[in-house]
Design a protein around this motif. Sequence first.
Motif, PDB file in Angstrom:
ATOM      1  N   LYS A  90       0.832  -1.368   0.143  1.00 57.51           N
ATOM      2  CA  LYS A  90       0.053   0.120   0.287  1.00 57.51           C
ATOM      3  C   LYS A  90       0.718   1.307   0.095  1.00 57.51           C
ATOM      4  N   LEU A  91       2.214   0.954  -0.025  1.00 60.34           N
ATOM      5  CA  LEU A  91       3.118   2.332  -0.041  1.00 60.34           C
ATOM      6  C   LEU A  91       3.679   2.599  -1.381  1.00 60.34           C
ATOM      7  N   GLU A  92       3.841   3.881  -1.404  1.00 59.89           N
ATOM      8  CA  GLU A  92       4.850   4.369  -2.869  1.00 59.89           C
ATOM      9  C   GLU A  92       6.154   4.082  -2.109  1.00 59.89           C
ATOM     10  N   GLN A  93       6.845   3.536  -3.504  1.00 59.68           N
ATOM     11  CA  GLN A  93       8.367   3.478  -3.267  1.00 59.68           C
ATOM     12  C   GLN A  93       9.138   4.517  -4.094  1.00 59.68           C
ATOM     13  N   PRO A  94      10.198   4.774  -3.463  1.00 61.05           N
ATOM     14  CA  PRO A  94      11.073   4.328  -2.249  1.00 61.05           C
ATOM     15  C   PRO A  94      10.413   4.461  -1.051  1.00 61.05           C
ATOM     16  N   ILE A  95      10.651   3.517  -0.179  1.00 57.32           N
ATOM     17  CA  ILE A  95       9.531   3.710   0.993  1.00 57.32           C
ATOM     18  C   ILE A  95      10.880   4.352   1.950  1.00 57.32           C
TER      19      ILE A  95
END
Length: 250
Positions: A90-95
């Motif tokens: 559920k996260l955009e990368q880079p984290i």
Amino acid sequence: MEAKKSIRLLITRQNDLHSPSYEEEFLVPYRPNMNIISALMEIRKNPVNAKGEKTTAVVWESVCLEEVCGSCSMIINGKPRQACSTLIDKLEQPIRLEPLKTFPVIRDLMVDRERMFEALKQVRAWIPIDGTYDLGAGPRMPEKTRQWAYELSKCMTCGCCLEACPNVNQKSSFIGPAPLSQVRLFNTHPTGAMNKEERLAAIMGAGGITACGNSQNCVEVCPKGIPLTTSIAALNRETTLQSFRNFFGG
Ligand code: SF4
């Protein structure tokens, strides 16, 4: 052949409180449904950074892994959150992972949340019960009150609300939203109400309720959805009434 997918992590690292911080990049093999903790565990198994250099394992704190203990709080892509319940998918990368800034860094992503525990002691966030003998059934709470009090009792002292509050910082003595909300919880309990005045006195001085600037950031970030601003508004009323009682000797 399809290239193996990787998770790109940019982690703020710091050896101890007095060392300068720096950023280190890691590439971790992707699996579906990973949380931040499982990515950190991969780095611990094989502490090699994105340049292929051997490095030290990243340090973080976690205990329950089910969003109850509050110990794995960190800033994930700019927002204070729990690493256990934050899913990579559920996260955009880079984290980007950073330690909470409101608390002193112990190492890497691990911080010292003692400030919060001291605040809980200051406001007597417990119900005093003497002895180990059976006290029998306690007084009952009306069901409606029990329902909202239960919501307040979900606080896990994670510190996200303190991190989001602009008035909690190294230069201020403001105890922050979570300890205030605990005053409301323990003052609501029929036995805890016996120490109501002491708890109110504790938040009527320096660093207490008047240090709240009403930014309302706390309620936005609380992972447990605790109605912190409602608690603070209720305590504003309670402390005002208490100051009248103090003045008129009631
Ligand atoms: Fe964490 Fe919410 Fe408790 Fe604040 S009130 S410490 S954000 S659980």
